[in-house]
Enzyme design. Structure first.
Site, PDB file in Angstrom:
ATOM      1  N   ARG A   1       0.811  -1.225   0.000  1.00 54.17           N
ATOM      2  CA  ARG A   1       0.000   0.000   0.000  1.00 54.17           C
ATOM      3  C   ARG A   1       0.846   1.278   0.000  1.00 54.17           C
ATOM      4  O   ARG A   1       0.336   2.368  -0.201  1.00 54.17           O
ATOM      5  CB  ARG A   1      -0.968  -0.015   1.192  1.00 54.17           C
ATOM      6  CG  ARG A   1      -2.208  -0.849   0.900  1.00 54.17           C
ATOM      7  CD  ARG A   1      -3.150  -0.846   2.069  1.00 54.17           C
ATOM      8  NE  ARG A   1      -2.671  -1.707   3.142  1.00 54.17           N
ATOM      9  CZ  ARG A   1      -3.103  -1.655   4.396  1.00 54.17           C
ATOM     10  NH1 ARG A   1      -3.996  -0.763   4.755  1.00 54.17           N
ATOM     11  NH2 ARG A   1      -2.617  -2.476   5.313  1.00 54.17           N
TER      12      ARG A   1
ATOM     13  N   GLY B   1       1.835 -14.896   6.805  1.00 53.17           N
ATOM     14  CA  GLY B   1       1.143 -14.365   7.976  1.00 53.17           C
ATOM     15  C   GLY B   1       2.090 -14.134   9.149  1.00 53.17           C
ATOM     16  O   GLY B   1       3.217 -14.632   9.169  1.00 53.17           O
TER      17      GLY B   1
ATOM     18  N   ASN C   1      37.799  23.481  -4.357  1.00 57.33           N
ATOM     19  CA  ASN C   1      38.350  22.319  -3.649  1.00 57.33           C
ATOM     20  C   ASN C   1      38.482  21.088  -4.535  1.00 57.33           C
ATOM     21  O   ASN C   1      39.107  20.114  -4.139  1.00 57.33           O
ATOM     22  CB  ASN C   1      37.472  21.978  -2.438  1.00 57.33           C
ATOM     23  CG  ASN C   1      36.027  21.708  -2.827  1.00 57.33           C
ATOM     24  OD1 ASN C   1      35.542  22.260  -3.815  1.00 57.33           O
ATOM     25  ND2 ASN C   1      35.367  20.873  -2.075  1.00 57.33           N
TER      26      ASN C   1
HETATM   27  C1  UD1 Z   1      -1.998  -7.610  12.678  1.00 61.46           C
HETATM   28  C2  UD1 Z   1      -2.762  -8.435  13.723  1.00 61.46           C
HETATM   29  C3  UD1 Z   1      -4.003  -7.632  14.180  1.00 61.46           C
HETATM   30  C4  UD1 Z   1      -3.573  -6.285  14.718  1.00 61.46           C
HETATM   31  C5  UD1 Z   1      -2.737  -5.528  13.676  1.00 61.46           C
HETATM   32  C6  UD1 Z   1      -2.164  -4.283  14.282  1.00 61.46           C
HETATM   33  C7  UD1 Z   1      -2.427 -10.766  13.096  1.00 61.46           C
HETATM   34  C8  UD1 Z   1      -3.025 -11.960  12.468  1.00 61.46           C
HETATM   35  N1  UD1 Z   1      -3.202  -9.668  13.128  1.00 61.46           N
HETATM   36  O1  UD1 Z   1      -2.828  -7.527  11.540  1.00 61.46           O
HETATM   37  O2  UD1 Z   1      -4.677  -8.344  15.195  1.00 61.46           O
HETATM   38  O3  UD1 Z   1      -4.738  -5.539  15.077  1.00 61.46           O
HETATM   39  O4  UD1 Z   1      -1.655  -6.336  13.213  1.00 61.46           O
HETATM   40  O5  UD1 Z   1      -1.529  -3.534  13.308  1.00 61.46           O
HETATM   41  O6  UD1 Z   1      -1.326 -10.812  13.575  1.00 61.46           O
HETATM   42  N2  UD1 Z   1       4.572  -9.591   8.621  1.00 61.46           N
HETATM   43  C9  UD1 Z   1       5.599 -10.468   8.324  1.00 61.46           C
HETATM   44  N3  UD1 Z   1       5.307 -11.588   7.638  1.00 61.46           N
HETATM   45  C10 UD1 Z   1       4.049 -11.903   7.221  1.00 61.46           C
HETATM   46  C11 UD1 Z   1       3.013 -10.999   7.519  1.00 61.46           C
HETATM   47  C12 UD1 Z   1       3.316  -9.852   8.219  1.00 61.46           C
HETATM   48  O7  UD1 Z   1       6.750 -10.228   8.686  1.00 61.46           O
HETATM   49  O8  UD1 Z   1       3.886 -12.970   6.601  1.00 61.46           O
HETATM   50  C13 UD1 Z   1       4.889  -8.374   9.371  1.00 61.46           C
HETATM   51  C14 UD1 Z   1       4.609  -7.092   8.585  1.00 61.46           C
HETATM   52  O9  UD1 Z   1       5.772  -6.674   7.899  1.00 61.46           O
HETATM   53  C15 UD1 Z   1       4.197  -6.115   9.689  1.00 61.46           C
HETATM   54  C16 UD1 Z   1       3.577  -7.022  10.746  1.00 61.46           C
HETATM   55  O10 UD1 Z   1       4.034  -8.320  10.495  1.00 61.46           O
HETATM   56  O11 UD1 Z   1       5.308  -5.476  10.255  1.00 61.46           O
HETATM   57  C17 UD1 Z   1       2.042  -6.989  10.750  1.00 61.46           C
HETATM   58  O12 UD1 Z   1       1.566  -7.497   9.532  1.00 61.46           O
HETATM   59  P1  UD1 Z   1       0.208  -6.995   8.879  1.00 61.46           P
HETATM   60  O13 UD1 Z   1      -0.006  -7.768   7.637  1.00 61.46           O
HETATM   61  O14 UD1 Z   1       0.223  -5.504   8.794  1.00 61.46           O
HETATM   62  O15 UD1 Z   1      -0.855  -7.468   9.968  1.00 61.46           O
HETATM   63  P2  UD1 Z   1      -2.342  -6.929  10.102  1.00 61.46           P
HETATM   64  O16 UD1 Z   1      -3.191  -7.576   9.087  1.00 61.46           O
HETATM   65  O17 UD1 Z   1      -2.349  -5.458  10.159  1.00 61.46           O
HETATM   66 MG    MG Z   2      -0.933  -3.871   9.499  1.00 60.86          MG
END
Ligand code: UD1
Ligand code: MG
Length: 448
Positions: free
Chosen positions: A15, A79, A368
């Site tokens: 995004r 995830g 310089n």
């Molecule tokens: C996650 C939480 C949600 C919370 C929210 C807060 C889960 C399932 N959900 O959702 O409850 O309210 O964050 O912002 O955890 N990342 C990885 N590898 C992956 C996926 C993500 O390293 O495979 C990292 C991303 O880079 C990021 C973080 O994990 O720094 C969160 O990932 P994101 O996909 O933003 O999670 P949300 O769907 O926002």
């Molecule tokens: Mg997030």
């Protein structure tokens, strides 16, 4: 209690719509990921593991090259649960507790983490960080049990997600290392997004007789960055706080909202910052200095009682001692100016040492660069450099000498000497009048 940290930073950040990985965008000149690394340092994390993806691995390693962190690569982004699993399979955690942070959540405070640690000390095995959100949102939602326990976290896409008043999940967790290493293996992707949710650990913990609880903090701390617009909001929040702190410490600003600061800017009390000034990284300014409008300053130390600008450009390696004056359209790079030295107008000073009480005249250029290499100029104390001089480095100009205006100087100037290097002026008496008459005759002829 010792804590190790895992920072999740493998997400694609689509995004942001940018070729730069999300976590390498900056707030106040600092990479987003560096905020989380610094938080780990602030709580004295025993070790810090950053989970990167294939796409941001190289750039993240370069950005964090000076930091004592370990990396592991999550090949596909399946995830948050999978990201933690990859880290725990790659490293045997040395601490009793593991803190999980995100690489895109820069404002979490160390005190908040300390509150989580004290819950761990009371015997809880999982401590999540939650907050009350002012607006409707798509965060995971806490489902609470008796006596402050947490029994589940429901993700947005899941059928039971219908409790707008519940606390939102920040994503930050403190977990007992041995237990999370075991339970993370049991997380499945049997859900609406077919992702491995880290949040499923709460239900699994309950099932296996482990306790989960939560700590609550302010929503502002949990701001996560997912788009350029959110990045700009976070920047604004940072700048507002920073300016407030500066003013509270005795720095005057007539129009604070027009000035931009870096995370490491240091300005001592009694300084005045006029409107529209930019501070890049690495700036330190001692007390009672004035920075006039439209100045751009980075990598610079400025002593007490200096006057800078308007429209000054101070580049990295600039060191100004006390009572130095740098005026409009003056650029300084990798140069020290000693006390009471002045360069008030239209000048470039690069790779030089300029002595105390020395005056650099308008339009002076320190040459310089020879096209291949940079060379040093050393100008002594009490020197007067006349306007529009070119000083070709390497060069030494001795104490109390004078360089005549318009000179091109390429040989050292001994102390107390006058150096003059410009064509000798001749005055041809009456010749101007004769030329004008001749030109007038030509003009008259052409008009006929
Ligand atoms: C996650 C939480 C949600 C919370 C929210 C807060 C889960 C399932 N959900 O959702 O409850 O309210 O964050 O912002 O955890 N990342 C990885 N590898 C992956 C996926 C993500 O390293 O495979 C990292 C991303 O880079 C990021 C973080 O994990 O720094 C969160 O990932 P994101 O996909 O933003 O999670 P949300 O769907 O926002
Ligand atoms: Mg997030």
């Amino acid at each position: 209690m010792t804590v190790s940290t895992i920072i999740l930073a493998a997400g694609k950040g689509t995004r942001m719509r940018s070729p730069t990985p999300k976590i390498l965008h900056r707030i106040a000149g600092k990479h987003l990921i560096a905020f989380s690394v610094d938080l780990a340092k602030a709580i004295k994390s025993k070790e810090t593991i950053v989970v990167v993806g294939n796409e941001n691995e190289h750039a993240t390693k370069v950005a964090l090259s000076g930091e004592a962190v370990n990396f592991c690569t999550q090949k596909s982004q399946l995830g948050t649960g999978d990201a933690v699993k990859v880290a725990l399979e790659g490293f045997k955690i040395k601490s009793k507790y593991t803190l999980i942070l995100y690489g895109d959540t820069p404002f979490i405070k160390s005190n908040t983490i300390k509150k989580m640690i004290s819950k761990a000390e009371k015997g809880f095995e999982f401590i999540f960080l939650g907050f009350h959100a002012r607006k409707k949102n798509s965060y995971g939602k806490f489902k609470l049990g008796p006596k402050g326990t947490l029994i589940d976290i429901i993700e947005k896409k899941e059928p039971e997600y219908n409790s707008p008043d519940s606390l939102s999940n920040s994503g930050i967790v403190l977990a007992q290392s041995g237990i999370i290493a075991d339970l993370i293996q049991k997380v499945t992707n049997n859900n609406a997004k077919q992702e491995y949710y880290l949040t499923d650990i709460v239900k699994l913990a309950a099932k296996h007789g482990h306790s989960s609880t939560y700590v609550q903090c302010k929503e502002d701390e949990c701001i996560g960055i997912n788009s350029q617009l959110e990045l700009s909001f976070a920047e604004k929040k940072f700048q507002d706080n920073f300016r407030e702190k500066l003013m509270a410490s005795g720095v005057s600003m007539q129009s604070p909202e027009t000035c931009f600061f870096s995370y490491d800017t240091i300005i001592k009390s009694g300084c005045i910052i006029e409107p529209n000034v930019f501070f890049g990284t690495g700036v330190k300014i001692q007390s009672s200095t004035i920075i006039k409008s439209y100045s751009h300053i980075e990598g610079t130390h400025i002593g007490r009682h200096c006057q800078i600008g308007p429209f000054a450009r101070l580049r990295p390696g600039t060191n100004l001692l006390e009572e130095v004056k740098i005026g409009n359209f003056v650029e300084v790079k990798n140069t020290t100016l000693a006390s009471k030295a002045k360069a008030n107008h239209l000048t470039y000073i690069g790779d030089a040492k300029v002595g105390a009480h020395t005056n650099i005249g308008a339009g002076t250029i320190f040459c310089n660069y020879d096209g291949k290499n940079k060379h040093l100029s050393v100008v002594g104390d009490n020197v007067f450099i006349g306007s529009n001089a070119s000083l070709i480095a390497p060069l030494k100009v001795g104490d109390a000498s004078i360089v005549a205006a318009g000179s091109v100087i390429n040989r050292d100037v001994p102390s107390e000497s006058l150096a003059i290097a410009r064509p000798i002026q001749q005055n041809k008496i009456g010749l101007a009048k004769k030329i004008m008459l001749k030109l007038q005759k030509v003009a008259d002829k052409m008009r006929k």
